[in-house]
Write a protein that holds these residues in place. Structure first.
Motif, short mmCIF file in Angstrom:
data_model
loop_
_atom_site.label_atom_id
_atom_site.label_comp_id
_atom_site.label_asym_id
_atom_site.label_seq_id
_atom_site.Cartn_x
_atom_site.Cartn_y
_atom_site.Cartn_z
N TYR A 89 21.82 6.93 37.83
CA TYR A 89 20.99 5.67 38.49
C TYR A 89 20.88 5.86 39.83
CZ TYR A 89 19.93 1.09 39.83
OH TYR A 89 19.09 -0.12 40.38
N ILE A 91 20.02 4.35 43.05
CA ILE A 91 20.31 2.89 43.80
C ILE A 91 18.95 2.51 44.35
CG2 ILE A 91 21.63 1.48 44.94
CD1 ILE A 91 24.27 3.61 44.30
N ASN A 94 15.75 2.37 42.13
CA ASN A 94 15.98 1.87 40.92
C ASN A 94 15.40 2.41 39.69
OD1 ASN A 94 16.80 -0.53 39.30
ND2 ASN A 94 14.82 -1.40 39.44
N ARG A 292 20.07 -4.88 37.56
CA ARG A 292 18.64 -4.64 38.20
C ARG A 292 18.08 -3.25 37.07
NH1 ARG A 292 18.86 -1.26 43.22
NH2 ARG A 292 16.45 -2.07 43.18
N ASN A 293 18.88 -2.76 36.31
CA ASN A 293 18.61 -1.81 35.48
C ASN A 293 19.39 -1.98 34.20
OD1 ASN A 293 17.17 0.44 34.27
ND2 ASN A 293 16.32 1.20 36.46
#
Length: 343
Positions: A89, A91, A94, A292-293
């Motif tokens: 991931y 950051i 995203n 966020r994800n």
């Protein structure tokens, strides 16, 4: 805040009568002793060889957090199938990139039955992963399209993992061992770019046992630097609540076993609107998580099913440790999970 009673970790989880040791352990169980488990069916008859083989499940997971990436690596064996994933991931952007493996009937993968020593792996060189455990210390090896890694996960001196076993369903048990807030040494390359590890933190999960045929859990995990130092957190509901639970907070390696927690969220919320409340009635835990994800996966093989969602996002709120000290979290990066499995 009454202290939770612990016991010295036995060499074998299964005692001489074929019964598991239940409760929390100070240390790592050397062997699960699965072959010695006196397993019976729900009518109290000795379980068949088929049941002994196919009712036993195990999985292992490592999470790694750097200033630039969150990396999640998992390997699971449900006897019928072996599965694994590795995601990265980004950051700042995203963005989540992943690779998956699926193998039938214990072909092309292996799992160690010991929480203290052994090797678990799947895939081959250039497209594989492995966990190596030596005297309780974890090493992660990755060689995939997007990531190469040789990492050792290092606890603070004298830091204890959370290790416990609880009864599961009518006739089963689950052993779970986790340790978060670990520092990292070794090498990590993402998309051909070497990554610094001086601020990297990690955690691991070793879970195994004769689990419920239909299983679900909610889970939260953090390894982060906060004002008070390096923290680790593991909170869960759904598997280990029969006489003991797996909720624990570490601060600079000091372990604080916690009471039961509740997870409130809407699993049908639109993407980007997922907000969780995770709290305990005794006031020790009061957290809000904003996703966020998400890494999600649905598999429906009729007799076998999995509906998996692991979220990456930020935690805010407070945790009160067992010495009464209050620790504040302000947009701390971490994970949650919502999972249903029929296995």
């Amino acid at each position: 805040m009454l202290p939770i009673t612990t016991q010295i970790a036995p060499d074998s989880l299964i005692n001489t009568k074929g019964v598991p040791h239940f409760g929390h352990f100070d240390g790592i169980v050397k062997s699960l002793g699965v072959a010695n488990f006196a397993y019976f069916d729900t009518m109290d008859r000795p379980a068949s060889a088929w049941a002994r083989r196919f009712d036993y499940k195990q999985f292992q997971f490592v999470s790694l957090v750097t200033p630039r990436y969150v990396i999640g690596v998992a390997l699971a064996d449900i006897a019928y199938l072996g599965s694994a994933f590795c995601y990265i991931y980004d950051i700042k952007n995203n963005r989540l990139t992943q690779q998956n493996w699926l193998k039938p009937l214990r072909l092309g993968y292996q799992m160690t039955p010991s929480p203290a020593n052994g090797n678990s792996r799947i895939g081959r060189k250039g497209a594989g992963l492995s966990f190596e455990i030596v005297q309780g210390g974890w090493r992660l090896l990755l060689d995939t399209q997007h990531i190469q890694a040789d990492l050792r996960l290092l606890p603070a001196p004298l830091s204890l993992p959370m290790a416990m076993c609880s009864p599961t369903g009518y006739n089963g048990w689950t052993y779970t061992q986790k340790h978060n807030g670990l520092t990292v040494k070794g090498s990590l390359t993402v998309e051909q770019e070497p990554q610094p590890l001086n601020q990297a933190l990690a955690g691991y999960d070793f879970s195994a046992g004769f689990m419920r045929r239909d299983t679900s859990w909610r889970w939260a995990s953090i390894s982060a630097q906060i004002e008070g130092g390096i923290m680790g957190l593991n909170l869960a509901a759904g598997v280990n609540e029969t006489g003991a639970n797996e909720n624990v907070f570490w601060i600079n390696g000091e372990r604080h076993l916690l009471g039961a927690v509740h997870f409130e969220f809407d699993r049908h919320a639109s993407k980007g609107a997922e907000v969780w409340r995770i709290y305990s009635h005794d006031g020790q835990v009061e957290l809000q998580f904003s996703a966020r994800n998400c890494r999600s996966e649905k598999r429906n093989f009729i007799l076998l099913k999995s509906n998996f969602r692991q979220y990456i996002g930020h935690f805010s709120g407070t945790i009160i440790d067992n010495q009464g000290r209050r620790h504040s979290l302000n947009n701390v990066l971490g994970l949650t999970e919502d999972h249903y499995a029929r296995w």
